[in-house]
Write a protein that holds these residues in place. Structure first.
Motif, short mmCIF file in Angstrom:
data_model
loop_
_atom_site.label_atom_id
_atom_site.label_comp_id
_atom_site.label_asym_id
_atom_site.label_seq_id
_atom_site.Cartn_x
_atom_site.Cartn_y
_atom_site.Cartn_z
N VAL A 298 35.59 43.44 114.25
CA VAL A 298 36.08 44.60 115.02
C VAL A 298 37.13 44.10 116.01
CG1 VAL A 298 34.11 46.12 114.74
CG2 VAL A 298 34.00 44.34 116.44
N VAL A 299 38.38 44.26 115.64
CA VAL A 299 39.46 43.75 116.47
C VAL A 299 40.09 44.84 117.33
CG1 VAL A 299 39.99 41.82 114.96
CG2 VAL A 299 41.07 44.03 114.54
N ARG A 300 39.68 46.09 117.11
CA ARG A 300 40.19 47.17 117.95
C ARG A 300 39.34 48.41 117.73
NH1 ARG A 300 45.27 47.50 114.33
NH2 ARG A 300 44.67 49.01 112.76
N ARG A 301 39.56 49.41 118.56
CA ARG A 301 38.87 50.68 118.41
C ARG A 301 39.55 51.50 117.32
NH1 ARG A 301 38.84 55.98 119.88
NH2 ARG A 301 36.83 56.84 120.60
N GLY A 302 38.76 52.28 116.55
CA GLY A 302 39.36 53.17 115.58
C GLY A 302 38.71 53.09 114.22
N PRO A 303 39.40 53.58 113.19
CA PRO A 303 38.82 53.66 111.85
C PRO A 303 38.56 52.29 111.24
CG PRO A 303 41.13 54.27 111.81
CD PRO A 303 40.76 54.16 113.24
N ALA A 304 37.51 52.24 110.43
CA ALA A 304 37.12 50.99 109.81
C ALA A 304 36.54 51.25 108.43
CB ALA A 304 36.08 50.26 110.67
N ILE A 305 36.67 50.27 107.55
CA ILE A 305 35.95 50.29 106.27
C ILE A 305 34.51 49.88 106.57
CG2 ILE A 305 35.76 49.28 103.97
CD1 ILE A 305 38.76 48.74 104.05
N ASP A 306 33.58 50.73 106.19
CA ASP A 306 32.16 50.51 106.51
C ASP A 306 31.38 50.43 105.20
OD1 ASP A 306 29.48 50.70 107.29
OD2 ASP A 306 29.97 51.97 109.01
N VAL A 307 30.92 49.24 104.86
CA VAL A 307 30.23 49.00 103.59
C VAL A 307 28.73 48.86 103.83
CG1 VAL A 307 29.99 47.44 101.63
CG2 VAL A 307 32.25 47.85 102.62
N LEU A 308 27.94 49.64 103.13
CA LEU A 308 26.50 49.46 103.15
C LEU A 308 26.12 48.53 102.00
CD1 LEU A 308 23.69 50.11 104.23
CD2 LEU A 308 23.64 52.10 102.69
N ARG A 309 25.57 47.36 102.32
CA ARG A 309 25.23 46.36 101.31
C ARG A 309 23.84 46.63 100.76
NH1 ARG A 309 27.80 40.71 103.47
NH2 ARG A 309 27.56 40.26 101.23
N THR A 310 23.54 46.02 99.64
CA THR A 310 22.22 46.19 99.01
C THR A 310 21.11 45.67 99.91
OG1 THR A 310 22.61 44.10 97.86
CG2 THR A 310 23.09 46.13 96.64
N SER A 311 21.45 44.79 100.85
CA SER A 311 20.46 44.26 101.80
C SER A 311 20.09 45.26 102.88
CB SER A 311 21.00 42.99 102.46
OG SER A 311 22.17 43.29 103.23
N GLY A 312 20.84 46.38 102.94
CA GLY A 312 20.60 47.37 103.99
C GLY A 312 21.45 47.17 105.22
N GLN A 313 22.24 46.08 105.25
CA GLN A 313 23.12 45.79 106.37
C GLN A 313 24.51 46.40 106.14
OE1 GLN A 313 22.47 43.61 109.30
NE2 GLN A 313 20.42 44.24 108.69
N HIS A 314 25.13 46.81 107.24
CA HIS A 314 26.50 47.32 107.17
C HIS A 314 27.48 46.18 107.43
CE1 HIS A 314 25.92 51.74 107.06
NE2 HIS A 314 24.75 51.44 107.60
N PHE A 315 28.57 46.15 106.66
CA PHE A 315 29.68 45.24 106.90
C PHE A 315 30.87 46.09 107.29
CE2 PHE A 315 33.44 42.86 105.82
CZ PHE A 315 33.13 41.55 106.19
N VAL A 316 31.39 45.88 108.49
CA VAL A 316 32.41 46.77 109.06
C VAL A 316 33.65 45.96 109.40
CG1 VAL A 316 32.94 48.37 110.93
CG2 VAL A 316 30.62 48.26 110.01
N VAL A 317 34.83 46.48 109.04
CA VAL A 317 36.08 45.85 109.44
C VAL A 317 37.07 46.92 109.85
CG1 VAL A 317 36.83 45.71 107.02
CG2 VAL A 317 38.00 44.34 108.75
N THR A 318 37.54 46.86 111.09
CA THR A 318 38.57 47.80 111.55
C THR A 318 39.91 47.36 110.98
OG1 THR A 318 38.83 46.48 113.57
CG2 THR A 318 37.36 48.36 113.69
N VAL A 319 40.64 48.29 110.40
CA VAL A 319 41.87 47.92 109.69
C VAL A 319 42.78 49.15 109.58
CG1 VAL A 319 40.84 48.43 107.44
CG2 VAL A 319 42.75 46.81 107.59
N ASP A 320 44.07 48.90 109.48
CA ASP A 320 45.02 49.99 109.25
C ASP A 320 44.74 50.66 107.91
OD1 ASP A 320 46.36 49.43 111.62
OD2 ASP A 320 47.78 48.06 110.66
N ASP A 321 44.93 51.99 107.87
CA ASP A 321 44.76 52.74 106.62
C ASP A 321 43.39 52.51 106.01
OD1 ASP A 321 45.55 54.55 104.71
OD2 ASP A 321 46.68 53.10 103.52
N ALA A 322 42.36 52.54 106.86
CA ALA A 322 41.00 52.26 106.41
C ALA A 322 40.53 53.24 105.34
CB ALA A 322 40.03 52.28 107.59
N ALA A 323 40.95 54.50 105.42
CA ALA A 323 40.51 55.50 104.46
C ALA A 323 40.95 55.14 103.03
CB ALA A 323 41.04 56.87 104.85
N ARG A 324 42.20 54.72 102.88
CA ARG A 324 42.69 54.36 101.55
C ARG A 324 41.96 53.11 101.03
NH1 ARG A 324 47.37 55.91 99.08
NH2 ARG A 324 48.16 56.67 101.08
#
Length: 337
Positions: A298-324
């Motif tokens: 998380v390098v800034r506030r705003g939209p992020a790709i949010d992945v729910l892994r099979t382990s039940g943990q979320h992997f989140v990365v804030t990035v430009d154009d996260a929706a695409r």
């Protein structure tokens, strides 16, 4: 006639009280400490004890004038850096125990520094040789007690507000045909405010290390602070910008320095969402963060790709154009499954 209860603006209250404990209390305590030290300074040796060993006896010495300077750096500089990391989020309406803790820590550090630096200087009044300085243990106990009391008071002065719930939305729908090749590239760059705060923190640590070497502080202390400064600078250099890639292998996030690297294979993805991230409110800060149920770049506030892994943990990365990016990753994971 029933008189309606007054409406309390909790947002304004939280912000006002955080400023009180994280800014005004450190300013007041540091100012009082500085006044006492400047009054006492002519009555202490030109070279004073600035370090005490495990037995409580003085074993490191330096110029007397450096103590008021260091007391301002520690007692006011560190709390103000803590305040800077939190104020922007509080102004936007972010809340949670992290902000409350940061305010309490800022006030606590200023109390610890004020009491400890005053005590160690006052204890050396009228000494002819700084080696005769008394044991530091009483001063340490007094300073720790003051830090605890001020920190607890600062915690309870601030309102108890829960962290905001994480906002997650479904990734835009995208359909891939069998065998179709697709990839997406993005960049996650730390916001200007976070870069400034990180730069100031690095400068503070490097400056403190230089002061310790310049005044002839004990070699162990100088080396420890120098190592901490180097680690902090390296961490800053490797966590301000990340390259993000989505392809048939999954999601990969790599620092612009080449290390560290993170990868989430398609086989470990349960679902992909787009979340609106508040670094302080949800992860306790910027950079590579771990919290309950989630790991984030998380390098800034705003939209992020949010992945729910099979382990039940979320992997989140804030990035430009996260929706695409999330749409491509979701489509690849769905086809892979």
């Amino acid at each position: 006639m029933t008189v309606p209860a007054p409406v309390v603006d909790t947002n304004a209250t939280a912000l006002r009280r955080f400023r009180l404990v994280a800014i005004f209390v450190p300013i007041a305590l540091t100012l009082m400490s500085l006044i006492v030290q400047l009054v006492v300074l002519p009555r202490v040796p030109a070279t004073i004890a600035i370090h005490w060993g495990a037995t409580g006896q003085a074993d490191g010495f330096g110029p007397a004038w450096t103590q008021p300077v260091i007391s301002v750096v520690v007692g006011l500089g560190i709390p103000l850096l803590i305040a800077l990391t939190s104020l922007s989020g509080l102004r936007r309406g972010d809340r949670g125990p992290t902000y409350r803790l940061m305010g309490a820590v800022a006030a606590s550090i200023s109390a610890l520094a004020a009491v400890l630096f005053v005590w160690t200087l006052v204890a050396q009044i009228d000494l002819t040789d700084a080696a005769d300085a008394p044991t530091v243990f009483p001063g340490m106990l007094l300073a720790l007690g003051a830090a605890l009391l001020v920190g607890v008071a600062a915690w309870f002065v601030q309102p108890n507000e829960p962290a905001r719930s994480v906002s997650r939305t479904a990734a835009p729908e995208m359909t891939l045909t069998p065998g179709e090749q697709v990839a997406w590239f993005g960049e996650a760059t730390m916001g200007r405010a976070a870069v400034i705060i990180m730069g100031l923190t690095c400068a503070l640590m490097v400056g403190l290390a230089l002061v310790l070497w310049a005044v002839g502080a004990p070699i162990v202390a100088a080396i420890a602070v120098s190592v901490a400064a180097v680690v902090l600078v390296l961490a800053a250099a490797t966590s301000t910008t990340f390259r993000v890639r989505v392809d048939a292998e999954g999601l990969s996030v790599v620092s612009i320095a080449g290390f560290p690297r993170f990868r989430v294979p398609l086989s470990e993805i349960t679902s992909v969402r787009v979340s609106d991230v508040s670094p302080m409110g949800e992860f306790g800060g910027w950079g590579i963060r771990k919290t309950i149920g989630a790991f984030g770049i998380v390098v800034r506030r705003g939209p992020a790709i949010d992945v729910l892994r099979t382990s039940g943990q979320h992997f989140v990365v804030t990035v430009d154009d996260a929706a695409r990016g999330a749409a491509v990753l979701e489509a690849l994971a769905r086809r892979d499954a």
